[in-house]
Design a protein around this motif. Sequence first.
Motif, PDB file in Angstrom:
ATOM      1  N   LYS A  80       0.240  -0.934  -0.339  1.00 11.88           N
ATOM      2  CA  LYS A  80       0.480  -0.577  -0.236  1.00 11.88           C
ATOM      3  C   LYS A  80       0.916   1.202   0.531  1.00 11.88           C
ATOM      4  O   LYS A  80       0.912   1.774  -0.319  1.00 11.88           O
ATOM      5  N   VAL A  81       1.855   1.320   1.004  1.00 16.70           N
ATOM      6  CA  VAL A  81       2.920   2.424   0.833  1.00 16.70           C
ATOM      7  C   VAL A  81       3.715   2.722  -0.631  1.00 16.70           C
ATOM      8  O   VAL A  81       3.772   3.636  -1.393  1.00 16.70           O
ATOM      9  N   ALA A  82       3.851   1.590  -0.974  1.00 13.47           N
ATOM     10  CA  ALA A  82       5.166   1.674  -2.239  1.00 13.47           C
ATOM     11  C   ALA A  82       3.671   2.219  -3.251  1.00 13.47           C
ATOM     12  O   ALA A  82       4.203   2.492  -4.216  1.00 13.47           O
ATOM     13  N   GLU A  83       2.733   2.165  -3.936  1.00 14.43           N
ATOM     14  CA  GLU A  83       1.386   2.177  -4.764  1.00 14.43           C
ATOM     15  C   GLU A  83       1.394   3.078  -4.618  1.00 14.43           C
ATOM     16  O   GLU A  83       1.710   4.056  -5.476  1.00 14.43           O
ATOM     17  N   ILE A  84       1.806   4.102  -3.087  1.00 13.00           N
ATOM     18  CA  ILE A  84       1.337   5.515  -3.033  1.00 13.00           C
ATOM     19  C   ILE A  84       2.575   6.308  -3.645  1.00 13.00           C
ATOM     20  O   ILE A  84       2.654   7.229  -3.925  1.00 13.00           O
ATOM     21  N   VAL A  85       3.919   6.404  -3.019  1.00 13.66           N
ATOM     22  CA  VAL A  85       5.292   6.157  -3.110  1.00 13.66           C
ATOM     23  C   VAL A  85       5.278   6.293  -4.879  1.00 13.66           C
ATOM     24  O   VAL A  85       6.214   7.230  -4.893  1.00 13.66           O
ATOM     25  N   ARG A 117      10.983   3.872   2.256  1.00 16.85           N
ATOM     26  CA  ARG A 117      11.538   4.928   2.824  1.00 16.85           C
ATOM     27  C   ARG A 117      11.740   6.627   2.102  1.00 16.85           C
ATOM     28  O   ARG A 117      11.743   7.337   2.951  1.00 16.85           O
ATOM     29  N   SER A 118      13.240   5.914   2.319  1.00 20.01           N
ATOM     30  CA  SER A 118      14.261   7.277   0.855  1.00 20.01           C
ATOM     31  C   SER A 118      12.958   8.220   0.530  1.00 20.01           C
ATOM     32  O   SER A 118      13.604   9.100   0.323  1.00 20.01           O
ATOM     33  N   LYS A 119      13.108   7.902  -0.746  1.00 18.79           N
ATOM     34  CA  LYS A 119      12.137   8.171  -1.617  1.00 18.79           C
ATOM     35  C   LYS A 119      10.838   8.648  -1.601  1.00 18.79           C
ATOM     36  O   LYS A 119      10.333  10.163  -1.330  1.00 18.79           O
ATOM     37  N   MET A 120      10.315   8.133  -0.533  1.00 16.44           N
ATOM     38  CA  MET A 120       9.341   8.815   0.287  1.00 16.44           C
ATOM     39  C   MET A 120       9.592  10.112   0.973  1.00 16.44           C
ATOM     40  O   MET A 120       8.901  11.158   1.037  1.00 16.44           O
ATOM     41  N   ARG A 121      10.688  10.106   2.136  1.00 12.43           N
ATOM     42  CA  ARG A 121      11.168  10.997   3.035  1.00 12.43           C
ATOM     43  C   ARG A 121      11.134  11.944   1.834  1.00 12.43           C
ATOM     44  O   ARG A 121      11.207  13.439   2.053  1.00 12.43           O
ATOM     45  N   ARG A 122      11.983  11.846   0.408  1.00 13.49           N
ATOM     46  CA  ARG A 122      12.293  12.875   0.015  1.00 13.49           C
ATOM     47  C   ARG A 122      11.388  13.836  -1.636  1.00 13.49           C
ATOM     48  O   ARG A 122      10.684  15.036  -1.277  1.00 13.49           O
ATOM     49  N   GLN A 123      10.609  12.765  -1.445  1.00 12.20           N
ATOM     50  CA  GLN A 123       8.581  13.541  -1.956  1.00 12.20           C
ATOM     51  C   GLN A 123       8.528  14.336  -1.258  1.00 12.20           C
ATOM     52  O   GLN A 123       7.629  15.005  -1.410  1.00 12.20           O
TER      53      GLN A 123
END
Length: 191
Positions: A80-85, A117-123
């Motif tokens: 679920k997290v990966a789909e949104i990110v 997590r790193s990708k989400m943090r940057r977004q």
Amino acid sequence: MYQAEESKPPKVVTGLPVSYDNSSSGTGPYSSTADTTSYQATIQVPPKPLEEWSTGLCDCFSNCGNCCLTYWCPCVTFGKVAEIVDRGSTSCGASGALYALVCCLIGCGCLYSCFYRSKMRRQFNLKGSDCTDCLTHCFCEPCALCQEYRELENKGFDMHIGWHGNVEQRSRGIAMSAAAAAPPPQPPMTR
């Protein structure tokens, strides 16, 4: 014998393209002859300050349903997290299956999930570093996944409908708010 060079106007960076004349024709410092040079300033926008995560790493029990799901089946939460990110480029099922495969093959899904997590943090311009992302996932995988899930919920995403559902819901909400702002239709005139 020494020859004096022609004096050129100073090179000033103004943000606008400026040409300088290198010929001796005397047409002025801003003419456009064959031997000119352009200068343009680069405007740098200051970076936005980093934001704190909306919840702490150990606030898992604020959403007990997600906490239990993540503990027993972390591949679902990760999916679920990966789909949104990934903004819908990978589905929840595909991401969750890949996470489960990595867990089965090498027994360490955190090596895959820490990159998200790193990708989400940057977004979302969140505080942290690649090293802390990796350590967080290696030593506290369920809590890290729950924190990411809660962060996306707090950013306004409905995690149950996925990326495409959120996009549709937001576009429908914009259309509905535009319709609410329109004046009501007038009744037809009668005699």
